[in-house]
Every structure is written in C-alpha cells, then in structure tokens.
Design a protein around this motif. Structure first.
Motif, short mmCIF file in Angstrom:
data_model
loop_
_atom_site.label_atom_id
_atom_site.label_comp_id
_atom_site.label_asym_id
_atom_site.label_seq_id
_atom_site.Cartn_x
_atom_site.Cartn_y
_atom_site.Cartn_z
N GLY A 56 0.81 -1.21 0.00
CA GLY A 56 0.00 0.00 0.00
C GLY A 56 0.84 1.25 0.00
O GLY A 56 0.69 2.11 0.87
N GLY A 57 1.73 1.38 -0.97
CA GLY A 57 2.61 2.54 -1.03
C GLY A 57 1.86 3.81 -1.40
O GLY A 57 1.18 3.87 -2.43
N VAL A 58 1.95 4.83 -0.55
CA VAL A 58 1.23 6.09 -0.79
C VAL A 58 2.12 7.30 -0.52
O VAL A 58 1.61 8.39 -0.26
CB VAL A 58 -0.04 6.18 0.09
CG1 VAL A 58 -1.08 5.17 -0.37
CG2 VAL A 58 0.30 5.98 1.56
N VAL A 59 3.43 7.11 -0.59
CA VAL A 59 4.34 8.22 -0.27
C VAL A 59 4.09 9.41 -1.19
O VAL A 59 4.08 10.56 -0.74
CB VAL A 59 5.80 7.76 -0.35
CG1 VAL A 59 6.74 8.95 -0.22
CG2 VAL A 59 6.09 6.75 0.76
N GLY A 60 3.88 9.16 -2.47
CA GLY A 60 3.64 10.24 -3.41
C GLY A 60 2.43 11.06 -3.03
O GLY A 60 2.45 12.29 -3.07
N GLN A 61 1.35 10.38 -2.65
CA GLN A 61 0.14 11.10 -2.26
C GLN A 61 0.35 11.90 -0.98
O GLN A 61 -0.14 13.02 -0.84
CB GLN A 61 -1.01 10.11 -2.07
CG GLN A 61 -2.35 10.79 -1.79
CD GLN A 61 -3.48 9.79 -1.69
OE1 GLN A 61 -3.26 8.59 -1.75
NE2 GLN A 61 -4.69 10.29 -1.55
N VAL A 62 1.09 11.35 -0.03
CA VAL A 62 1.35 12.05 1.22
C VAL A 62 2.09 13.36 0.96
O VAL A 62 1.87 14.37 1.64
CB VAL A 62 2.14 11.15 2.19
CG1 VAL A 62 2.64 11.94 3.39
CG2 VAL A 62 1.26 9.99 2.65
N LEU A 63 2.95 13.36 -0.05
CA LEU A 63 3.72 14.56 -0.37
C LEU A 63 3.06 15.39 -1.46
O LEU A 63 3.68 16.31 -2.00
CB LEU A 63 5.13 14.17 -0.80
CG LEU A 63 6.05 13.74 0.35
CD1 LEU A 63 7.39 13.26 -0.19
CD2 LEU A 63 6.26 14.88 1.34
N GLY A 64 1.83 15.08 -1.81
CA GLY A 64 1.10 15.89 -2.77
C GLY A 64 1.49 15.66 -4.21
O GLY A 64 1.21 16.48 -5.08
N VAL A 65 2.15 14.53 -4.51
CA VAL A 65 2.49 14.18 -5.88
C VAL A 65 1.32 13.38 -6.43
O VAL A 65 1.28 12.15 -6.34
CB VAL A 65 3.81 13.38 -5.95
CG1 VAL A 65 4.19 13.08 -7.40
CG2 VAL A 65 4.92 14.14 -5.26
N LEU A 66 0.34 14.07 -6.99
CA LEU A 66 -0.89 13.40 -7.38
C LEU A 66 -0.72 12.55 -8.63
O LEU A 66 -1.30 11.48 -8.74
CB LEU A 66 -1.99 14.45 -7.60
CG LEU A 66 -2.32 15.30 -6.36
CD1 LEU A 66 -3.42 16.30 -6.70
CD2 LEU A 66 -2.74 14.41 -5.20
N ASP A 67 0.05 13.04 -9.59
CA ASP A 67 0.30 12.27 -10.81
C ASP A 67 1.50 11.38 -10.55
O ASP A 67 2.61 11.62 -11.03
CB ASP A 67 0.57 13.20 -11.99
CG ASP A 67 0.65 12.43 -13.31
OD1 ASP A 67 1.15 13.02 -14.28
OD2 ASP A 67 0.24 11.26 -13.34
N GLU A 68 1.27 10.32 -9.78
CA GLU A 68 2.36 9.49 -9.29
C GLU A 68 2.82 8.49 -10.35
O GLU A 68 2.13 7.53 -10.65
CB GLU A 68 1.95 8.77 -8.01
CG GLU A 68 3.08 7.99 -7.38
CD GLU A 68 2.63 7.34 -6.07
OE1 GLU A 68 3.43 6.63 -5.48
OE2 GLU A 68 1.47 7.55 -5.68
N ALA A 69 3.99 8.72 -10.90
CA ALA A 69 4.57 7.77 -11.84
C ALA A 69 5.32 6.70 -11.05
O ALA A 69 5.92 7.00 -10.02
CB ALA A 69 5.53 8.48 -12.79
N PRO A 70 5.30 5.44 -11.50
CA PRO A 70 5.96 4.37 -10.77
C PRO A 70 7.48 4.45 -10.93
O PRO A 70 8.09 3.68 -11.68
CB PRO A 70 5.38 3.10 -11.40
CG PRO A 70 5.02 3.51 -12.79
CD PRO A 70 4.60 4.96 -12.70
N GLY A 71 8.09 5.39 -10.25
CA GLY A 71 9.52 5.59 -10.40
C GLY A 71 10.34 4.38 -10.02
O GLY A 71 11.29 4.02 -10.72
N LEU A 72 9.99 3.73 -8.91
CA LEU A 72 10.77 2.58 -8.47
C LEU A 72 10.63 1.42 -9.45
O LEU A 72 11.62 0.71 -9.73
CB LEU A 72 10.33 2.15 -7.07
CG LEU A 72 11.10 0.99 -6.45
CD1 LEU A 72 12.59 1.30 -6.38
CD2 LEU A 72 10.56 0.66 -5.06
N ALA A 73 9.44 1.20 -9.98
CA ALA A 73 9.25 0.13 -10.95
C ALA A 73 10.07 0.39 -12.21
O ALA A 73 10.68 -0.52 -12.77
CB ALA A 73 7.77 -0.02 -11.30
N ALA A 74 10.09 1.63 -12.67
CA ALA A 74 10.89 1.97 -13.85
C ALA A 74 12.38 1.79 -13.57
O ALA A 74 13.13 1.29 -14.42
CB ALA A 74 10.60 3.40 -14.28
#
Length: 416
Positions: free
Chosen positions: A182-200
């Motif tokens: 349940g990774g939601v770090v991007g949302q917590v920091l207001g990065v709404l358009d969260e691209a899967p950086g770690l997967a890439a």
C-alpha cells in the motif's frame, strides 16, 4: 580445476553454437554439453532440474536479464556470456546482468577461448567479475529502511518526515517507496500524478541500463535536497520489484544521495511452497532486500496495547529472519488515552521488559498537525514546525545523520 564432466547448458544463437559445442566436447572430459537450449525458458528449466553447473549464453538471448542470471546462480550454475566485437554493448549488458565472465566471439571462432574462460570460472581462481553496475558513484551514501508490523503504525508518516528532516539538515536525501502492499508516499507529499519511479528503475536495473542520470530523472526533487522515487500504484504490481533489481537500485541510490530512506511493507514472510520454485517471484522481496541492504533499520510501532504487542513480536520476527542489523525503535502516536497518565514511561517499560529495548524514540500524538500536513500534501515541518511530533522526528534525523558514515561528493549529480 573443476570436477570431471561438469555439465554445460548451451543457449547459444547463431553460427558460433556448433564451434562452441565441439570445443566443449573436446575439453578432455572436463566439460560436456548436457543440454542445447532453444530459449531462456528451456535454459532455466534445465538449470532447475540440475542438468548442468555451467551455462554458456548469448548476450542477445531473448528475455535474458539480471533476474534470469540470478535464477541461474541460485541453481548453482555459473554463467559465461558471449559478446560480439561488432556490438560492444552486449558485453556491457552481460556484465550488468551479473554474468561470471564475458567472452567476445565471432562467427568463425573455434570456441577454445570460451572453454578456457569457462574452466577458469569453475576453478579455484575465478577471473575478476565486472562491476554489475558500470557507472561510478560520486559518493557513498547510507541507507535507512523504515519498517514495522502490520496494523498501520505509521511507517509512511515516519519515513516521509524523517526524510524531510534529514534533507533540512543539508543532506541530499532520496525517499524510496518500496511498500508493495500500500505505497502512498507520493500522495502524502502531494504528488498526485504518481509515476511508478521505483518500478521503472527496477526495470532499467534488470536490463543493466540503470545509471545515476537515469535514477536522477526517475526521482524528481519534491523539497530542497529531497528526491522521491515513487512506488507502484497497485498492490498487484509487486512482481515488478524483484529483489535482484532492487538491490541494484539501492546500490545506485548510494551514489545519488547522502541518505536514502526506504519506506517498506510490513511482511517478512517467505512462501515455503514458492521457495522450491526458483523462478517464482518472492512476494516480499522488496521489503527483505531493503532491510538486508540497510545500514540502519527504523522499526515503527503504535503506542496502544495492541500496537506494542505487535511491535514486540515484530522485533522477534526480524531477529529470527536474520535481520537484526543496527536498529532504532520508534513508537508513534504516544497518548495518555491508551497508555495511561504517563504514556511514554509505560511504553518504554513494556518494551524494555518484553523486547529488551532500552532506548526508544517516542513520537507524541498530534492529530491536528498531522491531519493538516496530510490535507495539504506537505511534510510536517512545513505545516507545523512547532509540533511535538515534528520535534521528535527532527531529533531522530539529527541522530541518524550523526551516526551514519557518509562520504560527501566533490561533484553532485545535476538535478534532472
């Protein structure tokens, strides 16, 4: 010298196959071809069946990547990769995948050099193996994994704000969301358009193409001195984060940032049935790899009675799993309504008695400040710098920075 008759799994494409097979069979009984494999699937199946101790593989074999080489190694098979002088990138790719040795061959090669290098790999003195990541790091950073038991004790809250506080101390920080449940770090920091950086990044690592500029592009700056490598958007995408690739990502992260903070999942379980299938992806590989690679593990628990009990059990599970590395225990949401008039003393006494934890970081409950930070998608220090919860995490960040050895760079990686 290897034992007589070491089996060779040959997955060679093109005209060189015949010459290499003949050279192996002409090795005086030291090597023998036990399977000529048409593709990677057949090669891995033969390795899992124990049909050979050495694999000779073309660098352009379809779907060959770092995870496939890792599977061969887990089967006890050493890997000889075949490059092409006309395509030098094949040798670089094979080295990045983790091949034990890379040999350039041509169409009219007699295979003698391949056999010689293969015997060297199997002998007492194996040749030097190329660095699996052919990019020099500009610094040697430290890795901090934030982990804790099930029950939402606040792992992400601690990871985000710990990273923000470390960055505020002037340390280049990379925050990695490796929670595959349940990774939601991007949302917590207001990065709404969260691209899967770690997967890439993991995909690039699996193909041997991950370097510092690529990692920097995938990890944008979200606060001064703080980069974010966002996680997967759905829990069912966990196979995109194999342990072998994440290991490379975290290794490169040490070159990108002074401190890498990894938000992990809760589960340390390894499926006993799947463990017999070396090709099956591990559900919790991301968490286990992060904990194994960490210089410091921050273990987060909740301050209520159930949360403390789960924390005590989790500390025991981590020790049983061999993950008892340097750790710092954090108890989140400390409040008198569930722990008595002196909640900090009660929690500290319980952990000392049942888990042998003598020094614990207590993060007081500050629901109004935490809710405000969550609503605005910002770190706690930006919204409520005077919050007692923030002050506790700031003190922990100062302690972490003081306790970790970090080699500062002379030249920083440019912001992508």
């Amino acid at each position: 010298m290897p034992d007589v008759g070491v089996g060779v799994l040959c997955a060679v494409q093109g005209a060189a196959e015949t010459a290499i097979v003949q050279a192996v069979e002409g090795s005086g009984g030291l090597l023998s071809v036990t399977r000529r494999c048409a593709d990677l699937t057949e090669l891995l199946a033969a390795a899992e069946a124990g049909l050979g101790g050495l694999a000779v593989v073309s660098g352009d074999l379809d779907r060959l990547d770092r995870e496939a080489v890792a599977v061969l190694h887990r089967c006890g098979v050493r890997v000889v990769g075949l490059g092409d002088p006309a395509r030098p990138w094949l040798a670089e790719r094979l080295a990045a995948h983790g091949a034990d040795v890379v040999v350039d061959v041509t169409a009219d090669d007699d295979g003698a050099d391949v056999v010689s290098r293969a015997l060297g790999v199997l002998g007492d003195g194996p040749p030097a193996v190329a660095d699996p990541v052919p990019v020099a790091a500009t610094r040697r950073g430290a890795t901090v994994a934030v982990w804790g038991p099930t029950g939402a004790p606040g792992r992400t809250f601690v990871a985000v704000n710990l990273a923000a506080e470390i960055a505020a101390l002037g340390r280049g920080t990379l925050l990695v969301d490796a929670d595959t449940y349940g990774g939601v770090v991007g949302q917590v920091l207001g990065v709404l358009d969260e691209a899967p950086g770690l997967a890439a990044a993991a995909r690039a690592a699996g193909q041997g193409a991950l370097d510092l500029p690529t990692l920097a592009r995938l990890a944008p700056v979200v606060l001064p001195d703080l980069r974010l490598l966002s996680g997967i958007a759905r829990a069912d995408r966990w196979p995109e984060l194999p342990g072998s690739s994440l290991e490379v990502v975290l290794g490169q992260a040490r070159g990108l940032a002074d401190v890498t903070v990894v938000d992990t999942g809760f589960c340390l379980e390894q499926d006993e049935v799947l463990s017999y299938d070396t090709r099956a992806p591990a559900r919790n590989a991301a968490t286990l790899t992060a904990l194994e690679q960490a210089d410091l593990v921050v273990v987060v628990g909740a301050a209520d009675p159930v949360g403390v009990q789960r924390l005590v059990r989790a500390l025991g599970d981590a020790a049983d799993a061999g993950l008892a590395t340097t750790r710092r225990v954090v108890v989140n949401r400390v409040r008198p309504t569930v722990a008595g008039a002196r909640p900090g003393d009660a929690v500290a006494a319980a952990l000392a008695r049942y888990a042998g934890v003598q020094d614990v970081v207590l993060v007081p409950e500050d629901r109004a400040a935490v809710d405000a930070a969550m609503l605005e998608g910002r770190a706690l220090r930006e919204v409520a710098p005077g919050s007692p919860a923030r002050r506790s995490l700031a003190a922990l960040a100062a302690e972490v920075v003081a306790g970790l050895t970090v080699d500062a760079p002379e030249v920083r990686v440019p912001v992508a």
